[in-house]
Design an enzyme around this catalytic site. Structure first.
Site, PDB file in Angstrom:
ATOM      1  N   LYS A 135      31.133  72.024  -3.713  1.00 54.54           N
ATOM      2  CA  LYS A 135      31.244  70.560  -3.683  1.00 54.54           C
ATOM      3  C   LYS A 135      30.067  69.976  -4.458  1.00 54.54           C
ATOM      4  O   LYS A 135      28.898  70.253  -4.149  1.00 54.54           O
ATOM      5  CB  LYS A 135      31.230  70.113  -2.221  1.00 54.54           C
ATOM      6  CG  LYS A 135      31.856  68.769  -1.963  1.00 54.54           C
ATOM      7  CD  LYS A 135      31.962  68.563  -0.449  1.00 54.54           C
ATOM      8  CE  LYS A 135      32.527  67.213  -0.107  1.00 54.54           C
ATOM      9  NZ  LYS A 135      32.423  66.952   1.337  1.00 54.54           N
TER      10      LYS A 135
HETATM   11  C1  E4P Z   1      34.537  64.668   2.830  1.00 51.86           C
HETATM   12  O1  E4P Z   1      34.456  65.513   2.016  1.00 51.86           O
HETATM   13  C2  E4P Z   1      33.523  63.617   3.032  1.00 51.86           C
HETATM   14  O2  E4P Z   1      32.267  64.188   3.081  1.00 51.86           O
HETATM   15  C3  E4P Z   1      33.828  62.835   4.267  1.00 51.86           C
HETATM   16  O3  E4P Z   1      35.216  62.613   4.347  1.00 51.86           O
HETATM   17  C4  E4P Z   1      33.034  61.573   4.401  1.00 51.86           C
HETATM   18  O4  E4P Z   1      33.544  60.847   5.493  1.00 51.86           O
HETATM   19  P1  E4P Z   1      32.750  59.649   6.197  1.00 51.86           P
HETATM   20  O5  E4P Z   1      32.822  58.464   5.302  1.00 51.86           O
HETATM   21  O6  E4P Z   1      33.469  59.459   7.490  1.00 51.86           O
HETATM   22  O7  E4P Z   1      31.337  60.126   6.374  1.00 51.86           O
END
Ligand code: E4P
Length: 219
Positions: A87
């Site tokens: 990522k």
């Molecule tokens: C996924 O990869 C993201 O890190 C995540 O969905 C972020 O979500 P949030 O806005 O609830 O922190």
């Protein structure tokens, strides 16, 4: 549509996997910190533990923000397990890193996508997944679902193979809306996923069926 769970909590990952509908896991540094996972050795052990639970698609986020450091960290993460997807944040060096990883056959998830332009760049760089954060857009009174719709149109126009991974999902209605818009993947917390199970007519209907069966059977 693929279902990923958005957590680093091993119990919740197991629960979603046991449901039989889980295609992957997304983590981020905040989710790892929430579980108290700190230090490189513990973080690596935790990614390995997640990979032992699920079949594929474990997003592991780089902490580095410069090209050379992202390459080194991403290659280390990818070498942990073939299920790992590196990522990478949507920054200039991140785009270069995604191109590099793509040329090496390492899968990537470009995270922190908040505009269609960012999605186009990540797709052109060869990202396997892009993660538009729809909940965080909603939080600032911007239509997160509109962004999913825009990206779907653009990727279809050019047949980009990059998959749209709708992230920052806040509830079951987000999941259903993403399915209608043609997102390839959603990643959501466990309560948003299990909320899809529920309907009061299912509960009352089942109670009636069981009561009728018991009465007819003289129970
Ligand atoms: C996924 O990869 C993201 O890190 C995540 O969905 C972020 O979500 P949030 O806005 O609830 O922190």
């Amino acid at each position: 549509m693929k279902f990923f769970i958005d957590t680093a909590n091993l119990d919740q990952i197991k629960e979603a996997y046991d449901l039989g509908i889980l295609d992957g896991v997304t983590t981020n540094p905040s989710l790892m910190a929430k579980e108290g996972i700190t230090g490189e050795a513990n973080i690596i052990a935790h990614y390995k533990a997640i990979c032992d639970i699920v079949d594929d698609n474990v997003s592991a986020e780089v902490i580095a923000t410069t090209f050379n450091e992202m390459i080194a960290e991403g290659e280390m993460l990818a070498a942990l397990n073939p299920k790992i997807v590196v990522k990478v944040p949507m920054i200039k060096d991140g785009i270069k890193a995604i191109r590099y990883f793509s040329s090496k056959g390492i899968r990537t998830n470009c995270t922190l996508i908040f505009s269609a332009g960012q999605a186009i760049l990540a797709a052109k760089a060869g990202a396997s997944y892009i993660s538009p954060f729809l909940g965080r857009l909603d939080d600032i009174s911007t239509d997160g679902l509109k962004l999913i719709e825009e990206i779907r149109l653009i990727f279809d126009n050019y047949a980009y193979p990059t998959e749209i991974l709708a992230a920052s999902i806040r509830g079951p209605l987000h999941i259903i809306a993403c399915a209608k818009l043609g997102a390839d993947v959603i990643t959501a917390p466990l309560p948003a996923i299990t909320a899809l199970l529920k309907h009061p007519l299912t509960d009352s209907g089942l109670a009636t069926f069981l009561a009728d069966h018991a009465r007819a059977s003289g129970l």
